[in-house]
Design a protein around this motif. Structure first.
Motif, PDB file in Angstrom:
ATOM      1  N   LEU A 160       0.883  -1.292   0.149  1.00 46.71           N
ATOM      2  CA  LEU A 160       0.008  -0.027  -0.003  1.00 46.71           C
ATOM      3  C   LEU A 160       0.958   1.200  -0.021  1.00 46.71           C
ATOM      4  O   LEU A 160       0.278   2.211  -0.491  1.00 46.71           O
ATOM      5  CB  LEU A 160      -0.829   0.052   1.365  1.00 46.71           C
ATOM      6  CG  LEU A 160      -2.080  -1.000   1.392  1.00 46.71           C
ATOM      7  CD1 LEU A 160      -2.749  -0.883   2.819  1.00 46.71           C
ATOM      8  CD2 LEU A 160      -3.160  -0.883   0.012  1.00 46.71           C
ATOM      9  N   ARG A 208      -0.490  -0.122  -6.928  1.00 48.41           N
ATOM     10  CA  ARG A 208      -0.507   0.347  -5.625  1.00 48.41           C
ATOM     11  C   ARG A 208      -1.925   1.042  -5.394  1.00 48.41           C
ATOM     12  O   ARG A 208      -2.468   1.168  -4.284  1.00 48.41           O
ATOM     13  CB  ARG A 208       0.787   1.187  -4.991  1.00 48.41           C
ATOM     14  CG  ARG A 208       0.891   1.648  -3.538  1.00 48.41           C
ATOM     15  CD  ARG A 208       1.903   2.530  -3.469  1.00 48.41           C
ATOM     16  NE  ARG A 208       1.616   3.961  -3.988  1.00 48.41           N
ATOM     17  CZ  ARG A 208       0.873   4.687  -3.504  1.00 48.41           C
ATOM     18  NH1 ARG A 208       0.269   4.256  -2.137  1.00 48.41           N
ATOM     19  NH2 ARG A 208       0.723   5.968  -3.849  1.00 48.41           N
ATOM     20  N   VAL A 212      -4.943   0.756  -2.808  1.00 52.04           N
ATOM     21  CA  VAL A 212      -5.435   1.811  -1.724  1.00 52.04           C
ATOM     22  C   VAL A 212      -6.846   1.902  -1.976  1.00 52.04           C
ATOM     23  O   VAL A 212      -7.738   2.035  -0.782  1.00 52.04           O
ATOM     24  CB  VAL A 212      -4.525   3.090  -1.758  1.00 52.04           C
ATOM     25  CG1 VAL A 212      -5.187   4.306  -0.966  1.00 52.04           C
ATOM     26  CG2 VAL A 212      -3.028   2.731  -1.327  1.00 52.04           C
ATOM     27  N   ILE A 236      -5.847  -4.939   6.237  1.00 47.19           N
ATOM     28  CA  ILE A 236      -4.235  -4.679   6.274  1.00 47.19           C
ATOM     29  C   ILE A 236      -3.525  -5.557   7.074  1.00 47.19           C
ATOM     30  O   ILE A 236      -3.830  -5.398   8.235  1.00 47.19           O
ATOM     31  CB  ILE A 236      -4.315  -3.140   6.279  1.00 47.19           C
ATOM     32  CG1 ILE A 236      -5.120  -2.205   5.541  1.00 47.19           C
ATOM     33  CG2 ILE A 236      -2.744  -2.695   5.807  1.00 47.19           C
ATOM     34  CD1 ILE A 236      -4.821  -0.877   5.569  1.00 47.19           C
ATOM     35  N   LEU A 278      -0.891   6.825   4.583  1.00 45.84           N
ATOM     36  CA  LEU A 278      -2.154   6.823   3.683  1.00 45.84           C
ATOM     37  C   LEU A 278      -3.267   7.913   4.324  1.00 45.84           C
ATOM     38  O   LEU A 278      -3.735   8.482   3.610  1.00 45.84           O
ATOM     39  CB  LEU A 278      -2.702   5.443   3.942  1.00 45.84           C
ATOM     40  CG  LEU A 278      -1.846   4.389   3.542  1.00 45.84           C
ATOM     41  CD1 LEU A 278      -2.535   3.081   3.931  1.00 45.84           C
ATOM     42  CD2 LEU A 278      -1.707   4.411   1.741  1.00 45.84           C
TER      43      LEU A 278
END
Length: 425
Positions: free
Chosen positions: A261, A287, A291, A302, A338
């Motif tokens: 991620l 990637r 996400v 995750i 993130l």
């Protein structure tokens, strides 16, 4: 001991909310949320407006007992987990020897309980020796405490053997965790196919190998009705098949590692082996697709996929170096990338890191609710630091984030209402 955590920014992944309030921990559970004053005799901890969330439930941690304690022990992994806000580790059976008998499972369960400050649950091998030939004694392993069955990245190549394993697991209600990958295509691969792999002269694997492995497993799930979790989905090509499987009502969930991620294939750079993981790092488009899939809920979980390797295993030419990276202590700050990028909010992140993995394994953890286990992490999502791998508590130091600027520090970790980690100690 009763703890009163005041002035906390409470992250509730179940409700999808962030609120400022107080939390009381008593008797190993969350006794109350929002109470304005501390109970008599309670120890008061001022959270100073920092984030309080359910502790991370990390599926797929490798602890190298038995066989390779020099890489990681239950004690060192437990200390690293506590420092990283991981309150429950779900360990993999790819040890030496593999966890494929009730006796071995009972041994690691006892060892973990003796030395780890955090909770540890164990997965068992799906086939004996993870060799893909003979099914383990699933019923006995369940009785001994196995929470799931997996051969990890040793994909069962025989579809007949896999179907027998899935059928038997279905009859006992056991969860099977698969590694979607076509073993023939991926054998010997070090990176993902593409221009970068060609320029570096490294053997690659096409992302379609993941899709092919996933399609086979979904056919077996449809045939047997087994409960199935894909440990790592890393390619955008696999997402339509995952969406279709869920739409068809199959009991399927999927995970992705924090490395897939937050990193891409270009991070390998000049053959940096700390970036060699399994599956290999993908393109930036892949990637970003992962996400988005986590943010939308298509990918449920995750995980860190914590895989310790010693210096001798990594200080080799890229093609020969061992795969894997440690991640227990870097899991949360990597996830904060993130959050700070605006890709998802904190409740969404903790839905994937805490709530969903606990629900999939039938564990009571992962919730910010009265009566839930008092397994919590207090952290500052904005605290900056420069990562030095030699400060990590894991015995192995193979992190791809060495020397990188990161944000997000764990301030305290609570397991069963007991504080097992405090920053600065």
């Amino acid at each position: 001991m009763t703890l009163y955590l005041q002035n906390a920014r409470i992250i509730d992944p179940e409700a999808g909310t962030e609120t400022v309030g107080n939390v009381i921990l008593d008797g190993g559970v969350i006794a109350a949320i929002g109470q304005a004053s501390a109970p008599a005799g309670a120890e008061v901890i001022d959270c100073d407006g920092k984030c309080l969330a359910p502790g991370i439930v990390d599926i797929g941690v490798k602890v190298c007992e038995p066989g390779e304690r020099h890489k990681e022990s239950f004690r060192s992994a437990g200390l690293a987990a506590a420092a990283g806000g991981v309150t429950t580790m779900v360990t993999r059976p790819d040890t030496t020897p593999a966890i494929d008998t009730p006796e071995l499972l009972e041994f690691v369960t006892r060892r973990a309980a003796e030395v780890s400050p955090v909770r540890i649950r164990h997965m068992a091998a799906l086939t004996k020796g993870r060799e893909g030939r003979e099914m383990v004694e699933v019923g006995f392993m369940l009785d001994a405490g196995a929470v799931a069955f997996t051969d990890c990245d040793n994909v069962v190549t025989s579809t007949k053997v896999a179907s027998r394993c899935f059928t038997y697991a279905r009859s006992l209600g056991a969860l099977v965790i698969g590694h979607p990958q076509d073993p023939g295509l991926s054998a010997g691969a070090a990176v993902t196919n593409g221009k970068f792999a060609s320029l570096r002269g490294l053997p690659g694997v096409h992302p379609m190998a993941e899709r092919m492995g996933f399609d086979r497993d979904m056919a077996l799930v449809e045939m047997t009705g087994v409960r199935y979790h894909a440990d790592q989905i890393t390619s955008a090509r696999t997402l339509p098949a995952l969406e279709q499987a869920k739409r068809n009502g199959l009991d399927v969930t999927a995970g992705v590692s924090i490395h897939h991620l937050t990193l891409n294939e270009l991070d390998v750079g000049d053959y940096r082996t700390f970036f060699k993981v399994t599956p290999p790092l993908r393109s930036e488009d892949d990637r970003l697709a992962m996400v988005e899939a986590v943010a939308s809920g298509l990918i449920d979980i995750i995980s860190s996929m914590h895989t310790p390797q010693d210096e001798e295993s990594k200080r080799l030419p890229f093609e020969e170096a061992a795969s894997g990276a440690v991640a227990l202590e870097t899991f949360l700050p990597a996830a904060m990338r993130l959050y700070h990028a605006g890709a998802m909010d904190l409740p969404t992140l903790f839905r994937a890191m805490s709530l969903n993995p606990a629900k999939r394994l039938g564990l009571p953890q992962g919730r910010m609710a009265e009566g839930a286990p008092a397994d919590l992490v207090l952290f500052d999502p904005d605290a900056p630091f420069l990562l030095d791998r030699f400060t990590l508590r894991s015995k192995s130091k193979n992190t791809p984030f060495d020397g990188q600027r990161m944000e997000g520090r764990v301030l305290a970790t609570f397991v069963g209402g007991q504080q097992v980690f405090r920053a600065g100690e």
